[in-house]
Design a protein around this motif. Structure first.
Motif, PDB file in Angstrom:
ATOM      1  N   MET A  53      57.163  70.532  41.227  1.00 32.37           N
ATOM      2  CA  MET A  53      56.459  69.284  40.926  1.00 32.37           C
ATOM      3  C   MET A  53      57.425  68.163  40.584  1.00 32.37           C
ATOM      4  O   MET A  53      57.245  67.018  40.997  1.00 32.37           O
ATOM      5  CB  MET A  53      55.477  69.498  39.765  1.00 32.37           C
ATOM      6  CG  MET A  53      54.323  70.394  40.115  1.00 32.37           C
ATOM      7  SD  MET A  53      53.055  70.614  38.830  1.00 32.37           S
ATOM      8  CE  MET A  53      53.873  70.364  37.307  1.00 32.37           C
ATOM      9  N   PHE A  54      58.467  68.484  39.799  1.00 32.43           N
ATOM     10  CA  PHE A  54      59.447  67.490  39.383  1.00 32.43           C
ATOM     11  C   PHE A  54      60.155  66.899  40.600  1.00 32.43           C
ATOM     12  O   PHE A  54      60.337  65.694  40.696  1.00 32.43           O
ATOM     13  CB  PHE A  54      60.469  68.133  38.431  1.00 32.43           C
ATOM     14  CG  PHE A  54      61.558  67.193  37.986  1.00 32.43           C
ATOM     15  CD1 PHE A  54      61.325  66.293  36.966  1.00 32.43           C
ATOM     16  CD2 PHE A  54      62.808  67.220  38.575  1.00 32.43           C
ATOM     17  CE1 PHE A  54      62.318  65.431  36.543  1.00 32.43           C
ATOM     18  CE2 PHE A  54      63.807  66.371  38.167  1.00 32.43           C
ATOM     19  CZ  PHE A  54      63.573  65.470  37.137  1.00 32.43           C
ATOM     20  N   GLU A  59      61.105  62.448  44.137  1.00 34.21           N
ATOM     21  CA  GLU A  59      61.220  61.815  45.449  1.00 34.21           C
ATOM     22  C   GLU A  59      60.347  60.567  45.539  1.00 34.21           C
ATOM     23  O   GLU A  59      60.768  59.544  46.071  1.00 34.21           O
ATOM     24  CB  GLU A  59      60.874  62.817  46.549  1.00 34.21           C
ATOM     25  CG  GLU A  59      61.959  63.854  46.742  1.00 34.21           C
ATOM     26  CD  GLU A  59      61.729  64.773  47.923  1.00 34.21           C
ATOM     27  OE1 GLU A  59      60.823  64.515  48.729  1.00 34.21           O
ATOM     28  OE2 GLU A  59      62.474  65.762  48.030  1.00 34.21           O
ATOM     29  N   LYS A  60      59.127  60.638  44.995  1.00 35.71           N
ATOM     30  CA  LYS A  60      58.243  59.466  44.990  1.00 35.71           C
ATOM     31  C   LYS A  60      58.816  58.355  44.106  1.00 35.71           C
ATOM     32  O   LYS A  60      58.769  57.182  44.457  1.00 35.71           O
ATOM     33  CB  LYS A  60      56.832  59.841  44.507  1.00 35.71           C
ATOM     34  CG  LYS A  60      56.120  60.787  45.434  1.00 35.71           C
ATOM     35  CD  LYS A  60      55.920  60.152  46.792  1.00 35.71           C
ATOM     36  CE  LYS A  60      55.178  61.081  47.720  1.00 35.71           C
ATOM     37  NZ  LYS A  60      55.166  60.622  49.092  1.00 35.71           N
ATOM     38  N   PHE A  65      61.536  53.180  42.988  1.00 36.67           N
ATOM     39  CA  PHE A  65      62.484  52.477  42.127  1.00 36.67           C
ATOM     40  C   PHE A  65      63.942  52.583  42.554  1.00 36.67           C
ATOM     41  O   PHE A  65      64.787  51.875  42.007  1.00 36.67           O
ATOM     42  CB  PHE A  65      62.386  53.002  40.688  1.00 36.67           C
ATOM     43  CG  PHE A  65      61.032  52.878  40.086  1.00 36.67           C
ATOM     44  CD1 PHE A  65      60.487  51.633  39.857  1.00 36.67           C
ATOM     45  CD2 PHE A  65      60.308  54.002  39.751  1.00 36.67           C
ATOM     46  CE1 PHE A  65      59.229  51.510  39.291  1.00 36.67           C
ATOM     47  CE2 PHE A  65      59.054  53.894  39.186  1.00 36.67           C
ATOM     48  CZ  PHE A  65      58.513  52.642  38.956  1.00 36.67           C
ATOM     49  N   GLY A  66      64.257  53.463  43.480  1.00 36.92           N
ATOM     50  CA  GLY A  66      65.645  53.768  43.800  1.00 36.92           C
ATOM     51  C   GLY A  66      66.486  52.591  44.241  1.00 36.92           C
ATOM     52  O   GLY A  66      67.646  52.484  43.883  1.00 36.92           O
ATOM     53  N   ALA A 118      64.616  56.111  37.621  1.00 42.73           N
ATOM     54  CA  ALA A 118      63.751  56.934  38.476  1.00 42.73           C
ATOM     55  C   ALA A 118      63.469  58.327  37.911  1.00 42.73           C
ATOM     56  O   ALA A 118      62.318  58.767  37.926  1.00 42.73           O
ATOM     57  CB  ALA A 118      64.338  57.030  39.885  1.00 42.73           C
ATOM     58  N   PRO A 119      64.443  59.069  37.367  1.00 44.44           N
ATOM     59  CA  PRO A 119      64.153  60.423  36.874  1.00 44.44           C
ATOM     60  C   PRO A 119      63.456  60.473  35.511  1.00 44.44           C
ATOM     61  O   PRO A 119      62.991  61.535  35.108  1.00 44.44           O
ATOM     62  CB  PRO A 119      65.532  61.077  36.764  1.00 44.44           C
ATOM     63  CG  PRO A 119      66.444  60.250  37.575  1.00 44.44           C
ATOM     64  CD  PRO A 119      65.881  58.859  37.529  1.00 44.44           C
ATOM     65  N   LEU A 120      63.352  59.351  34.816  1.00 42.77           N
ATOM     66  CA  LEU A 120      62.846  59.400  33.446  1.00 42.77           C
ATOM     67  C   LEU A 120      61.375  59.802  33.334  1.00 42.77           C
ATOM     68  O   LEU A 120      61.025  60.617  32.477  1.00 42.77           O
ATOM     69  CB  LEU A 120      63.081  58.060  32.745  1.00 42.77           C
ATOM     70  CG  LEU A 120      64.543  57.714  32.490  1.00 42.77           C
ATOM     71  CD1 LEU A 120      64.653  56.384  31.766  1.00 42.77           C
ATOM     72  CD2 LEU A 120      65.249  58.807  31.711  1.00 42.77           C
TER      73      LEU A 120
END
Length: 172
Positions: A53-54, A59-60, A65-66, A118-120
């Motif tokens: 899921m992570f 990826e989304k 935001f990438g 993005a990963p937060l």
């Protein structure tokens, strides 16, 4: 390696590692082998599922935001506004407000790349789920069980983010 194979391999590695870690961490503090084994199965399965899921959420998030940047000139006034309603301690308020105003002046035009943010959100969701599920399971050594999962998920998130951005850049 294809993205699907990388995802399955990551989930499998996550299951094996966190199963073993949780078994070891909880075997030190509990003599109930059934509870220790159940805690290891819960954490291993949870880690594998959350890895899937992570990675999908990451990826989304990277897609959204990438390539963006967020200007600090907008962030600091928002913080000032939130804290300006506090009137309990005037000296602390004035000092904090002055520090934020100085920060706003110094950060004028500066930006934070979206790759840092993005990963937060996926990491926050993962940490909340891991803590809640292990708390509900009555995992004997809760924090020793979930801390490595949260830490390594953060590391994985940033590495995966930069890998996705590098693949995009290379394909252009």
């Amino acid at each position: 390696m294809s993205s699907r194979l990388r995802l399955v391999l990551s989930a499998l590695i996550s299951f094996v590692f966190y199963f073993a870690w949780t078994y070891w961490a909880n075997n030190m503090v509990s003599t109930d082998s059934a509870l220790v084994l159940r805690s290891a199965m819960v954490q291993g399965t949870l880690s594998a599922t959350i890895t899937l899921m992570f990675t999908f959420a990451l990826e989304k998030s990277v897609q959204k935001f990438g390539q963006s940047s967020f200007s600090l000139i907008f962030v600091v006034p928002i913080i000032c506004t939130v804290h300006s309603k506090t009137t309990q301690n005037i000296a602390i308020f004035k000092t904090f407000n002055a520090a934020l105003n100085l920060s706003a002046q110094k950060a004028s035009g500066a930006a934070v790349p979206g790759t840092l943010l993005a990963p937060l959100l996926p990491l926050l969701v993962q940490a909340s789920i891991a803590i809640t599920v292990n708390w509900l399971n009555h995992t004997p050594n809760l924090w020793l069980t979930v801390a490595p999962s949260i830490f390594f998920t953060g590391v994985y998130g940033y590495i995966y983010t930069f890998t996705l951005l590098k693949e995009r850049k290379d394909s252009l």
